[in-house]
Structure formats: structure tokens, C-alpha cells
Design a protein around this motif. Structure first.
Motif, PDB file in Angstrom:
ATOM      1  N   HIS A   7     -11.023  -2.381   9.547  1.00  0.00           N
ATOM      2  CA  HIS A   7     -12.180  -3.154  10.015  1.00  0.00           C
ATOM      3  C   HIS A   7     -13.182  -3.393   8.879  1.00  0.00           C
ATOM      4  CE1 HIS A   7     -15.440  -4.479  12.689  1.00  0.00           C
ATOM      5  NE2 HIS A   7     -16.217  -3.740  11.916  1.00  0.00           N
ATOM      6  N   LEU A   8     -13.548  -2.345   8.175  1.00  0.00           N
ATOM      7  CA  LEU A   8     -14.583  -2.469   7.145  1.00  0.00           C
ATOM      8  C   LEU A   8     -14.127  -3.341   5.984  1.00  0.00           C
ATOM      9  CD1 LEU A   8     -15.807   1.222   7.149  1.00  0.00           C
ATOM     10  CD2 LEU A   8     -17.127  -0.757   7.914  1.00  0.00           C
ATOM     11  N   ALA A   9     -12.875  -3.182   5.576  1.00  0.00           N
ATOM     12  CA  ALA A   9     -12.378  -3.970   4.445  1.00  0.00           C
ATOM     13  C   ALA A   9     -12.364  -5.460   4.767  1.00  0.00           C
ATOM     14  CB  ALA A   9     -10.988  -3.495   4.049  1.00  0.00           C
ATOM     15  N   ALA A  10     -12.279  -5.797   6.058  1.00  0.00           N
ATOM     16  CA  ALA A  10     -12.277  -7.200   6.446  1.00  0.00           C
ATOM     17  C   ALA A  10     -13.651  -7.850   6.325  1.00  0.00           C
ATOM     18  CB  ALA A  10     -11.770  -7.341   7.884  1.00  0.00           C
ATOM     19  N   PHE A  11     -14.717  -7.059   6.390  1.00  0.00           N
ATOM     20  CA  PHE A  11     -16.060  -7.631   6.465  1.00  0.00           C
ATOM     21  C   PHE A  11     -17.010  -7.175   5.348  1.00  0.00           C
ATOM     22  CE2 PHE A  11     -14.439  -7.649  10.854  1.00  0.00           C
ATOM     23  CZ  PHE A  11     -14.521  -9.012  11.115  1.00  0.00           C
ATOM     24  N   ASP A  12     -16.793  -6.010   4.764  1.00  0.00           N
ATOM     25  CA  ASP A  12     -17.721  -5.481   3.758  1.00  0.00           C
ATOM     26  C   ASP A  12     -17.147  -5.749   2.370  1.00  0.00           C
ATOM     27  OD1 ASP A  12     -19.424  -3.992   2.108  1.00  0.00           O
ATOM     28  OD2 ASP A  12     -19.746  -2.470   3.659  1.00  0.00           O
ATOM     29  N   ARG A  13     -17.686  -6.748   1.692  1.00  0.00           N
ATOM     30  CA  ARG A  13     -17.140  -7.159   0.399  1.00  0.00           C
ATOM     31  C   ARG A  13     -17.548  -6.237  -0.744  1.00  0.00           C
ATOM     32  NH1 ARG A  13     -12.606  -9.105   1.508  1.00  0.00           N
ATOM     33  NH2 ARG A  13     -12.734 -10.621   3.195  1.00  0.00           N
ATOM     34  N   ARG A  14     -18.316  -5.213  -0.449  1.00  0.00           N
ATOM     35  CA  ARG A  14     -18.545  -4.187  -1.461  1.00  0.00           C
ATOM     36  C   ARG A  14     -17.262  -3.405  -1.701  1.00  0.00           C
ATOM     37  NH1 ARG A  14     -23.394  -0.827   0.988  1.00  0.00           N
ATOM     38  NH2 ARG A  14     -21.933  -0.900   2.760  1.00  0.00           N
ATOM     39  N   VAL A  15     -16.381  -3.398  -0.711  1.00  0.00           N
ATOM     40  CA  VAL A  15     -15.114  -2.673  -0.813  1.00  0.00           C
ATOM     41  C   VAL A  15     -14.160  -3.468  -1.686  1.00  0.00           C
ATOM     42  CG1 VAL A  15     -13.125  -1.803   0.461  1.00  0.00           C
ATOM     43  CG2 VAL A  15     -15.434  -1.596   1.441  1.00  0.00           C
ATOM     44  N   LYS A  16     -13.661  -2.837  -2.750  1.00  0.00           N
ATOM     45  CA  LYS A  16     -12.783  -3.510  -3.697  1.00  0.00           C
ATOM     46  C   LYS A  16     -11.328  -3.074  -3.584  1.00  0.00           C
ATOM     47  CE  LYS A  16     -16.474  -5.475  -5.287  1.00  0.00           C
ATOM     48  NZ  LYS A  16     -16.798  -6.854  -4.839  1.00  0.00           N
ATOM     49  N   CYS A  17     -11.058  -2.045  -2.773  1.00  0.00           N
ATOM     50  CA  CYS A  17      -9.692  -1.569  -2.576  1.00  0.00           C
ATOM     51  C   CYS A  17      -9.683  -0.695  -1.334  1.00  0.00           C
ATOM     52  CB  CYS A  17      -9.213  -0.778  -3.794  1.00  0.00           C
ATOM     53  SG  CYS A  17      -7.475  -0.303  -3.756  1.00  0.00           S
ATOM     54  N   ALA A  18      -8.605  -0.765  -0.544  1.00  0.00           N
ATOM     55  CA  ALA A  18      -8.567  -0.032   0.718  1.00  0.00           C
ATOM     56  C   ALA A  18      -7.204   0.602   0.931  1.00  0.00           C
ATOM     57  CB  ALA A  18      -8.886  -0.967   1.880  1.00  0.00           C
ATOM     58  N   VAL A  19      -7.231   1.819   1.507  1.00  0.00           N
ATOM     59  CA  VAL A  19      -6.007   2.525   1.895  1.00  0.00           C
ATOM     60  C   VAL A  19      -6.181   3.005   3.325  1.00  0.00           C
ATOM     61  CG1 VAL A  19      -4.553   4.550   1.544  1.00  0.00           C
ATOM     62  CG2 VAL A  19      -5.359   3.242  -0.441  1.00  0.00           C
ATOM     63  N   ALA A  20      -5.253   2.597   4.200  1.00  0.00           N
ATOM     64  CA  ALA A  20      -5.239   3.045   5.594  1.00  0.00           C
ATOM     65  C   ALA A  20      -3.956   3.838   5.819  1.00  0.00           C
ATOM     66  CB  ALA A  20      -5.310   1.853   6.539  1.00  0.00           C
ATOM     67  N   GLN A  21      -4.099   5.124   6.081  1.00  0.00           N
ATOM     68  CA  GLN A  21      -2.962   6.030   6.242  1.00  0.00           C
ATOM     69  C   GLN A  21      -2.710   6.274   7.734  1.00  0.00           C
ATOM     70  OE1 GLN A  21      -2.457   9.704   3.662  1.00  0.00           O
ATOM     71  NE2 GLN A  21      -3.039  10.687   5.580  1.00  0.00           N
ATOM     72  N   VAL A  22      -1.453   6.130   8.144  1.00  0.00           N
ATOM     73  CA  VAL A  22      -1.033   6.256   9.557  1.00  0.00           C
ATOM     74  C   VAL A  22      -2.105   5.708  10.513  1.00  0.00           C
ATOM     75  CG1 VAL A  22       0.631   8.107   9.161  1.00  0.00           C
ATOM     76  CG2 VAL A  22      -1.733   8.738   9.612  1.00  0.00           C
ATOM     77  N   PRO A  23      -2.501   4.445  10.339  1.00  0.00           N
ATOM     78  CA  PRO A  23      -3.675   3.955  11.057  1.00  0.00           C
ATOM     79  C   PRO A  23      -3.401   3.561  12.506  1.00  0.00           C
ATOM     80  CG  PRO A  23      -2.744   2.183   9.758  1.00  0.00           C
ATOM     81  CD  PRO A  23      -1.949   3.424   9.427  1.00  0.00           C
ATOM     82  N   LEU A  24      -4.419   3.738  13.349  1.00  0.00           N
ATOM     83  CA  LEU A  24      -4.473   3.054  14.633  1.00  0.00           C
ATOM     84  C   LEU A  24      -4.740   1.582  14.329  1.00  0.00           C
ATOM     85  CD1 LEU A  24      -5.039   3.412  17.906  1.00  0.00           C
ATOM     86  CD2 LEU A  24      -7.357   2.902  17.143  1.00  0.00           C
ATOM     87  N   VAL A  25      -3.981   0.677  14.936  1.00  0.00           N
ATOM     88  CA  VAL A  25      -4.192  -0.742  14.651  1.00  0.00           C
ATOM     89  C   VAL A  25      -4.619  -1.540  15.883  1.00  0.00           C
ATOM     90  CG1 VAL A  25      -2.686  -0.782  12.631  1.00  0.00           C
ATOM     91  CG2 VAL A  25      -1.700  -1.211  14.899  1.00  0.00           C
ATOM     92  N   ASN A  26      -4.216  -1.086  17.067  1.00  0.00           N
ATOM     93  CA  ASN A  26      -4.614  -1.750  18.307  1.00  0.00           C
ATOM     94  C   ASN A  26      -4.625  -0.680  19.392  1.00  0.00           C
ATOM     95  OD1 ASN A  26      -4.421  -3.020  20.924  1.00  0.00           O
ATOM     96  ND2 ASN A  26      -3.934  -4.942  19.905  1.00  0.00           N
TER      97      ASN A  26
ATOM     98  N   PRO B  84      -7.450  -5.715  -2.107  1.00  0.00           N
ATOM     99  CA  PRO B  84      -6.125  -5.081  -2.029  1.00  0.00           C
ATOM    100  C   PRO B  84      -6.068  -4.042  -0.914  1.00  0.00           C
ATOM    101  CG  PRO B  84      -6.941  -5.123  -4.297  1.00  0.00           C
ATOM    102  CD  PRO B  84      -8.093  -5.495  -3.417  1.00  0.00           C
ATOM    103  N   LEU B  85      -5.001  -4.101  -0.116  1.00  0.00           N
ATOM    104  CA  LEU B  85      -4.819  -3.210   1.028  1.00  0.00           C
ATOM    105  C   LEU B  85      -3.477  -2.501   0.934  1.00  0.00           C
ATOM    106  CD1 LEU B  85      -5.491  -2.156   3.944  1.00  0.00           C
ATOM    107  CD2 LEU B  85      -4.294  -4.200   4.782  1.00  0.00           C
ATOM    108  N   MET B  86      -3.502  -1.174   1.052  1.00  0.00           N
ATOM    109  CA  MET B  86      -2.286  -0.384   1.213  1.00  0.00           C
ATOM    110  C   MET B  86      -2.294   0.234   2.604  1.00  0.00           C
ATOM    111  SD  MET B  86      -0.878   3.033  -0.801  1.00  0.00           S
ATOM    112  CE  MET B  86       0.040   2.137  -2.062  1.00  0.00           C
ATOM    113  N   ILE B  87      -1.170   0.146   3.303  1.00  0.00           N
ATOM    114  CA  ILE B  87      -0.988   0.850   4.564  1.00  0.00           C
ATOM    115  C   ILE B  87       0.164   1.832   4.391  1.00  0.00           C
ATOM    116  CG2 ILE B  87      -0.305   0.656   6.975  1.00  0.00           C
ATOM    117  CD1 ILE B  87      -1.853  -1.858   7.212  1.00  0.00           C
ATOM    118  N   VAL B  88      -0.108   3.092   4.705  1.00  0.00           N
ATOM    119  CA  VAL B  88       0.897   4.149   4.638  1.00  0.00           C
ATOM    120  C   VAL B  88       1.300   4.492   6.062  1.00  0.00           C
ATOM    121  CG1 VAL B  88       1.391   6.513   3.907  1.00  0.00           C
ATOM    122  CG2 VAL B  88      -0.060   5.038   2.481  1.00  0.00           C
ATOM    123  N   VAL B  89       2.584   4.378   6.351  1.00  0.00           N
ATOM    124  CA  VAL B  89       3.114   4.554   7.694  1.00  0.00           C
ATOM    125  C   VAL B  89       4.104   5.713   7.697  1.00  0.00           C
ATOM    126  CG1 VAL B  89       4.416   3.443   9.548  1.00  0.00           C
ATOM    127  CG2 VAL B  89       2.830   2.094   8.164  1.00  0.00           C
ATOM    128  N   ALA B  90       4.044   6.542   8.721  1.00  0.00           N
ATOM    129  CA  ALA B  90       5.034   7.605   8.884  1.00  0.00           C
ATOM    130  C   ALA B  90       6.234   7.057   9.653  1.00  0.00           C
ATOM    131  CB  ALA B  90       4.434   8.795   9.618  1.00  0.00           C
TER     132      ALA B  90
END
Length: 331
Positions: free
Chosen positions: A153-172, A269-275
Motif C-alpha cells: 500500500h505505502l509503496a504505491a502512494f508514498d514516493r519517498r519510498v525508493k525500494c520495497a520488499v514485501a515478505q509472505v504478504p497479505l494481498v487481499n 522497485p518491488l520484491m515479493i517473497v513468497v513461501a
């Protein structure tokens, strides 16, 4: 069959032991200083840790990573291992507990409101940007499970963020909940949530639900691996963790769909780590959401279930995450 089960169990025990040994070795090779810090969010004192790499030159500014934990969890529940990994890699790292949790202020205790947690993340970002050793143009965010949702959510709207990693994320959350709760139970759950809202409106009473419980008993996270991990980790690492959350937290969570805006993250840049065998935040839902993200992006699939990323599979998750942050934030 019994032999296979025994060998499988033996391998998981060995993998957990190796993972824990790697975490301890990483902690022992500290090339950073960890400081207890506080900052304000909505007038409340938020408590965290600041990791500062050793050997900084006068006036030197480093890239930074801001981190917080998932559903009901506190920073002592293995976030120190990830932060140490990143700090040893040269990053300034801020780790914090949300309002209402851990050492941070806020009432009611154990209340999870995603919009409030977004604000805490944003204020943690602001505070981190103000630190004299931080380069404000090179800041990343990391989250796991429910905080992985916040990162999306934050990486989509806060442009101060220059790189994001979401590990085993809830998506919906609604899709996720329908995987965990039988369809014939769902109308009753909705009626129960509506009843809680009515009672709170009329009396002000705050009702609570266990985060985890033995199989067959009501809880917010009704999987066996959730119960095993939270109970053990709470006992061994995080005595301030409470096995409860407000019932309202569940109602708020069901309205949460961070993947709806995942296409807006680019060009960050977005990384998603999935189990591979995640039953709590199902593997296929996360991979489907990743498919909707735009470049630059990277998908990492690690062995095991939702909680293996923290111990047995720590290096499988943390090493590519560190490399992703280095690739996009290190000059």
C-alpha cells in the motif's frame, strides 16, 4: 509412510536448528550499533530500535530501511535478525512497534487498524529521513505478512519510498479469509462482527479474540503453524506479545485490499517473497498479485510455509532481500 513422516520431521528440526545457528552467527558478527529510540505518531510515543553501521565517516549519509512486523507481532519476534542482516550490509535500519503494541503507547491495546499502522509507518519514515546519517533519497521499506500488505500500500502512494520488499504478504484480506474459513461459516462470522460493532456503539465495550488458539477453537489466525510459531516465539523471545486482538481488528482487516493498487508501485522497485507452501497468506494469491505489479519487480519463492522465513528459511528470504535493497539503494 511412518518412515517418511519421521524423516520429514527430522529434516524440519535440522533445518530449524541450522537456521537458528545462522541467525546467532549473524548477530555475533555485529558491525553496527543498536540504539533504543522513540518518535511521535498521532501524538503517541512509538518505540523502536535504530541500527547504525559502524565506521561512518563524518558527514557520511547511508541508505535506510524502515521495518515493522505483521498481525499483532512485536519487534522482538525475529525482526532483530533481519535488521542485523541489513545493518551488517551497510544500511541504517529503523524497527518499530505500532501504536497499541509492544513498548509503544496507544489504546485500546492490541487493536489493529491498517490506516493507523500506515500512519505509524509514514511517521517512522519521516523520523528516519531526519536522522543525520541517512540519505533521504535512498530509503526502503520492508514488511512481512500483514506489514507486507502495508508495504504494498505505502509503496504505491508514498514516493519517498525508493525500494520495497514485501515478505509472505497479505494481498487481499477477503480472498484470504475465504480460504481460512468455511463458506457456510462466513455469514455467521459477518453477523458476529456486526453484533460486536453494535455492542461497542451502545456500551463502549471492547471485545477481544485470541490471535491464535488450538485447532477447533476460535482465533484470528486459525492455522496450526500460526499457533505453533506465535506461542513458541512469544514465550522465548517476546514476553510483551499478547495473544489477543480486538474483534474490530478483524472487521477492519476484511476491508483491506492492498493488491488493488499494486500496479501503482512502479517505478519503485518491488520484491515479493513468497513461501512455497503458505496456507496463512496463500501462495497463489501472492503470486497472482505479483503478476499485476509492473517493472521493476522480482519474485522470490522460498521453501516451506508462512513462518519458515523467520527461522529455518531465514537466509533464503533475507539474503535476496538484502541484495535487492543493495541493488536499488546502494550507490
Amino acid at each position: 509412510m511412518l518412515r517418511f513422516t519421521f524423516l520429514s520431521l527430522a529434516w524440519r528440526v535440522l533445518a530449524a536448528a541450522i537456521g537458528l545457528l545462522l541467525i546467532l552467527n549473524n548477530a555475533a558478527a555485529q558491525n553496527f550499533e543498536r540504539r533504543d529510540v522513540t518518535f511521535k505518531s498521532a501524538g503517541l510515543k512509538i518505540v523502536g530500535w535504530l541500527y547504525v553501521p559502524k565506521g561512518l565517516k563524518e558527514g557520511e549519509k547511508r541508505p535506510a530501511i524502515v521495518m515493522a512486523h505483521g498481525w499483532s507481532a512485536v519487534k522482538e519476534m525475529y525482526l532483530d535478525a533481519f535488521a542485523a542482516k541489513f545493518a551488517n550490509g551497510g544500511f541504517v535500519v529503523t524497527v518499530f512497534d505500532y501504536r497499541n503494541f509492544g513498548d509503544s503507547e496507544g489504546e485500546p491495546r492490541s487493536h489493529i487498524d491498517p490506516s493507523m499502522q500506515h500512519e505509524d509507518y509514514k511517521n517512522a519514515l519521516t523520523w528516519t529521513l531526519l536522522q543525520p546519517m541517512v540519505d533521504p533519497e535512498r530509503i526502503g521499506i520492508w514488511g512481512s505478512s500483514y506489514s507486507g500488505a502495508h508495504v504494498i500500500h505505502l509503496a504505491a502512494f508514498d514516493r519517498r519510498v525508493k525500494c520495497a520488499v514485501a515478505q509472505v504478504p497479505l494481498v487481499n484480506a477477503m480472498d484470504n479469509f475465504r480460504r481460512l474459513v468455511r463458506a457456510d461459516y462466513f455469514p455467521g462470522t459477518q453477523a458476529w462482527l456486526a453484533g460486536d460493532r453494535m455492542e461497542q456503539y451502545k456500551t463502549g465495550k471492547i471485545n477481544y479474540l485470541p490471535v491464535v488458539a488450538e485447532q477447533g477453537k476460535p482465533s484470528a489466525l486459525p492455522t496450526q503453524d500460526s499457533y505453533d510459531w506465535f506461542i513458541k516465539t512469544g514465550q522465548t523471545r517476546a514476553p510483551k506479545w499478547e495473544n489477543r486482538q480486538t474483534v474490530r481488528s478483524l472487521e477492519l482487516a476484511l476491508e483491506y485490499n492492498p493488491a488493488a493498487n499494486i500496479h501503482l508501485i512502479s517505478p519503485t522497485p518491488l520484491m515479493i517473497v513468497v513461501a512455497q507452501n503458505d496456507t496463512l497468506t496463500p501462495t497463489d494469491l501472492a503470486i497472482e498479485a505479483f503478476g499485476s505489479a509492473r517493472e521493476p519487480k522480482q519474485l522470490v519463492i522460498i521453501p516451506g510455509g508462512h513462518f519458515d522465513a523467520y527461522v529455518a528459511g531465514f537466509e533464503n528470504a533475507a539474503t535476496p532481500e538484502l541484495n535487492w535493497f543493495k541493488q536499488h539503494l546502494m550507490k
